[in-house]
Scaffold this motif. Structure first.
Motif, PDB file in Angstrom:
ATOM      1  N   VAL A   1       0.836  -1.201   0.000  1.00 10.89           N
ATOM      2  CA  VAL A   1       0.000   0.000   0.000  1.00 10.89           C
ATOM      3  C   VAL A   1       0.870   1.250   0.000  1.00 10.89           C
ATOM      4  CG1 VAL A   1      -1.685   1.336   1.334  1.00 10.89           C
ATOM      5  CG2 VAL A   1      -1.961  -1.140   1.087  1.00 10.89           C
ATOM      6  N   ILE A   2       1.901   1.256   0.841  1.00  6.10           N
ATOM      7  CA  ILE A   2       2.775   2.434   0.944  1.00  6.10           C
ATOM      8  C   ILE A   2       3.535   2.656  -0.355  1.00  6.10           C
ATOM      9  CG2 ILE A   2       4.825   3.352   2.102  1.00  6.10           C
ATOM     10  CD1 ILE A   2       3.781   2.023   4.670  1.00  6.10           C
ATOM     11  N   GLU A   3       4.026   1.573  -0.960  1.00  5.34           N
ATOM     12  CA  GLU A   3       4.826   1.703  -2.171  1.00  5.34           C
ATOM     13  C   GLU A   3       3.991   2.096  -3.387  1.00  5.34           C
ATOM     14  OE1 GLU A   3       6.875  -1.956  -2.636  1.00  5.34           O
ATOM     15  OE2 GLU A   3       7.958  -1.776  -0.746  1.00  5.34           O
ATOM     16  N   LEU A   4       2.747   1.613  -3.456  1.00  7.21           N
ATOM     17  CA  LEU A   4       1.944   1.790  -4.662  1.00  7.21           C
ATOM     18  C   LEU A   4       1.026   3.004  -4.603  1.00  7.21           C
ATOM     19  CD1 LEU A   4       1.380   0.346  -7.392  1.00  7.21           C
ATOM     20  CD2 LEU A   4      -0.522  -0.814  -6.260  1.00  7.21           C
ATOM     21  N   CYS A   5       0.549   3.373  -3.422  1.00  3.41           N
ATOM     22  CA  CYS A   5      -0.541   4.345  -3.303  1.00  3.41           C
ATOM     23  C   CYS A   5      -0.059   5.712  -2.826  1.00  3.41           C
ATOM     24  CB  CYS A   5      -1.599   3.828  -2.327  1.00  3.41           C
ATOM     25  SG  CYS A   5      -2.243   2.191  -2.746  1.00  3.41           S
ATOM     26  N   GLU A   6      -0.715   6.752  -3.356  1.00  2.00           N
ATOM     27  CA  GLU A   6      -0.465   8.106  -2.837  1.00  2.00           C
ATOM     28  C   GLU A   6      -1.249   8.346  -1.552  1.00  2.00           C
ATOM     29  OE1 GLU A   6       0.372   8.228  -7.143  1.00  2.00           O
ATOM     30  OE2 GLU A   6      -1.490   7.763  -6.105  1.00  2.00           O
ATOM     31  N   ARG A   7      -2.518   7.929  -1.574  1.00  2.00           N
ATOM     32  CA  ARG A   7      -3.369   8.109  -0.406  1.00  2.00           C
ATOM     33  C   ARG A   7      -4.053   6.798  -0.054  1.00  2.00           C
ATOM     34  NH1 ARG A   7      -7.269  13.167  -1.400  1.00  2.00           N
ATOM     35  NH2 ARG A   7      -7.356  12.365  -3.541  1.00  2.00           N
ATOM     36  N   SER A   8      -4.570   6.723   1.177  1.00  2.42           N
ATOM     37  CA  SER A   8      -5.290   5.528   1.607  1.00  2.42           C
ATOM     38  C   SER A   8      -6.509   5.936   2.419  1.00  2.42           C
ATOM     39  CB  SER A   8      -4.395   4.608   2.454  1.00  2.42           C
ATOM     40  OG  SER A   8      -3.461   3.935   1.642  1.00  2.42           O
ATOM     41  N   LEU A   9      -7.584   5.192   2.195  1.00  2.00           N
ATOM     42  CA  LEU A   9      -8.817   5.363   2.960  1.00  2.00           C
ATOM     43  C   LEU A   9      -8.862   4.275   4.016  1.00  2.00           C
ATOM     44  CD1 LEU A   9     -11.690   6.610   3.342  1.00  2.00           C
ATOM     45  CD2 LEU A   9     -12.488   4.915   1.665  1.00  2.00           C
ATOM     46  N   LEU A  10      -8.890   4.680   5.274  1.00  2.00           N
ATOM     47  CA  LEU A  10      -8.953   3.734   6.392  1.00  2.00           C
ATOM     48  C   LEU A  10     -10.400   3.608   6.850  1.00  2.00           C
ATOM     49  CD1 LEU A  10      -7.822   1.960   8.660  1.00  2.00           C
ATOM     50  CD2 LEU A  10      -7.260   4.058   9.926  1.00  2.00           C
ATOM     51  N   LEU A  11     -10.932   2.379   6.778  1.00  2.00           N
ATOM     52  CA  LEU A  11     -12.293   2.090   7.212  1.00  2.00           C
ATOM     53  C   LEU A  11     -12.267   1.255   8.482  1.00  2.00           C
ATOM     54  CD1 LEU A  11     -13.937   1.058   3.804  1.00  2.00           C
ATOM     55  CD2 LEU A  11     -14.096   3.285   4.944  1.00  2.00           C
ATOM     56  N   ASP A  12     -13.260   1.466   9.319  1.00  4.94           N
ATOM     57  CA  ASP A  12     -13.410   0.654  10.526  1.00  4.94           C
ATOM     58  C   ASP A  12     -14.900   0.553  10.820  1.00  4.94           C
ATOM     59  OD1 ASP A  12     -11.869  -0.609  12.896  1.00  4.94           O
ATOM     60  OD2 ASP A  12     -13.429   0.590  13.865  1.00  4.94           O
ATOM     61  N   SER A  13     -15.407  -0.687  10.872  1.00  2.00           N
ATOM     62  CA  SER A  13     -16.832  -0.944  11.122  1.00  2.00           C
ATOM     63  C   SER A  13     -17.721  -0.166  10.156  1.00  2.00           C
ATOM     64  CB  SER A  13     -17.193  -0.594  12.572  1.00  2.00           C
ATOM     65  OG  SER A  13     -16.451  -1.378  13.477  1.00  2.00           O
ATOM     66  N   GLY A  14     -17.300  -0.053   8.906  1.00  2.00           N
ATOM     67  CA  GLY A  14     -18.104   0.580   7.874  1.00  2.00           C
ATOM     68  C   GLY A  14     -18.009   2.086   7.798  1.00  2.00           C
TER      69      GLY A  14
END
Length: 467
Positions: free
Chosen positions: A219-232
């Protein structure tokens, strides 16, 4: 929607009706209508489950965004709605361009059709004409590299062959939006590398990529940003490294601290509503909690408990404890890169041995041995280990590992049968916190000193070049 925005999600929610018994579904269909007809308040025979609730984010053209979170956090539900295979309960979703998706193994394939037939079928579903598929067919076949199995029914394929063909079809049609949900974990290392190279190529051409993976490094190597989900719910939408650190903190935090961390991350994410500001503040909370500042102290996190611990049968010895200790003697599992730590193994001999040796290992998440130590050296043994004797052996490690999670264990081996007196694999889980400035990558930092640059033999022309 702006031409630079490929995906726009606003307050997206998905609710399921969960019935305890099959007959409750029929009751819900009939009885509320009857009760309304007679003027009574309708009853509800199901309970609600929100797989996703009020999630909002945007993905720009040519951007790669990671979707991360624990199992059951709503990742696959979100991707299915983006791909159009699932309708939202509330909210709006806009996408621009052709979407290709690799959501699950073999999805969209007819198992009775050959690989060749499924290529044309799958590509047609994605909107390509027969002529367009034929023009790309050789590239698809070369990428999949499944040999003569191309003309065999897909039901005869191994899981690796299915994902090879599925990825080849989806990735070689040059989609505007490409969605990948953990399917690449099935392929072998060579194929995974080829897939990541293709993703980089698509990205350079302007394809927007949604990438779901439990591999923090990927994820760190490929993505610029990340969406963190928890319990929807959306917890954070931030630069990939920051979101991953927050995810790891949530993943390994004690249950008592989970809700407070979610509130802190969500408040920091929503207060500024910006990627670099609020998400950075949320990540700072993680860094502070993990002691990631340069001179921070090594700590013990009770949430770092391995689930892959394997205890071998005790055959004359018993290991009673394995733990990392800092130089001042504290038990720690959140370690600082570059510092020295001691893997201490204690136990007792249950019978006499003419000779024994001790060993330790450190593995990565995939289970590969990064390093290990033996005492005494190869070919030598500790003589005359007597029943009832307590032992304590310490392996010193210069912890030059790159940021991430690792596992350690150890064992006692005999010069005679049975060879393994006792062994515990993955007895300890530990985390290496990041340094202020990352200079190396991979698993181990082997840099002996700062890199040097010599330009003395170069001629540098500062004049403006002519066109």
């Amino acid at each position: 929607m702006s031409s630079e925005i490929a995906i726009k999600v606003e307050n997206l929610s998905k609710r399921y009706q969960i019935y305890d018994q099959p007959r409750d579904r029929l009751k819900q269909f009939v009885l509320p209508r009857v009760r309304r007809m007679i003027g009574a308040a309708p009853a509800q025979y199901f309970h609600e489950f929100w797989a996703l609730r009020d999630v909002s984010f945007e993905v720009r053209r040519g951007e790669t965004v990671g979707i991360i979170g624990r199992n059951g956090s709503g990742k696959s539900t979100l991707l299915q709605m983006i791909c159009g295979t699932l309708n939202p309960t509330h909210g709006t979703l806009e996408t621009k361009g052709r979407i290709a998706a690799l959501l699950e193994l073999g999805s969209g394939f007819n198992p009775d059709f050959t690989g060749r037939e499924n290529v044309f079928l799958n590509a047609a579903v994605l909107g390509l004409s027969h002529q367009e598929v034929e023009a790309r067919f050789d590239d698809i076949v070369a990428f999949a590299d499944i040999g003569h199995f191309l003309d065999q029914p897909v039901k005869t394929y191994s899981s690796g062959m299915v994902v090879r063909l599925a990825f080849a079809v989806q990735a070689m049609i040059d989609p505007d939006i490409f969605v990948v949900d953990e399917a690449l974990a099935v392929g072998d290392e060579k194929f995974q590398r080829k897939c990541f190279a293709r993703l980089e190529e698509l990205k350079s051409r302007g394809t927007s990529i949604l990438f779901v993976s439990h591999s923090a490094a990927s994820v760190i190597e490929l993505c610029e940003r990340s969406l963190l989900l928890d319990s929807g719910s959306r917890i954070m939408y931030a630069p990939a490294a920051q979101a991953v650190r927050a995810y790891q903190k949530l993943l390994y935090a004690p249950k008592a601290d989970h809700e407070s961390l979610v509130r802190e991350f969500r408040a920091a994410d929503s207060s500024a509503g910006a990627v670099n500001g609020a998400a950075g503040a949320a990540a700072d909370l993680v860094l502070a909690a993990q002691g990631a500042a340069k001179n921070a102290e090594s700590t013990f996190d009770p949430g770092l408990m391995p689930e892959t611990t394997t205890v071998y049968p005790a055959q004359g010895a018993e290991i009673q404890s394995i733990a990392f200790r800092s130089e001042d003697g504290r038990v720690v599992n959140v370690l600082q890169s570059g510092e020295t730590y001691y893997l201490e193994m204690q136990g007792v001999f249950k019978r006499d041995f003419a000779g024994v040796f001790f060993g330790s290992h450190i593995r990565n998440i995939q289970g590969a041995e990064i390093t290990g130590q033996r005492y005494p050296e190869e070919g030598s043994y500790v003589p005359d280990a007597r029943a009832g004797t307590q032992f304590k052996v310490r392996f010193a490690f210069n912890m030059n590992l790159i940021q991430g999670a690792y596992f350690a264990g150890g064992g006692v081996w005999s010069a005679e049968e049975p060879a393994c007196a006792h062994r515990i694999v993955d007895a300890v889980m530990f985390r290496i916190t990041p340094t202020e400035r990352k200079k190396s990558f991979g698993y181990v930092d082997l840099a002996a000193s700062e890199p040097t640059l010599d330009l003395s033999g170069c001629v540098i022309n500062a004049a403006t070049p002519t066109m």
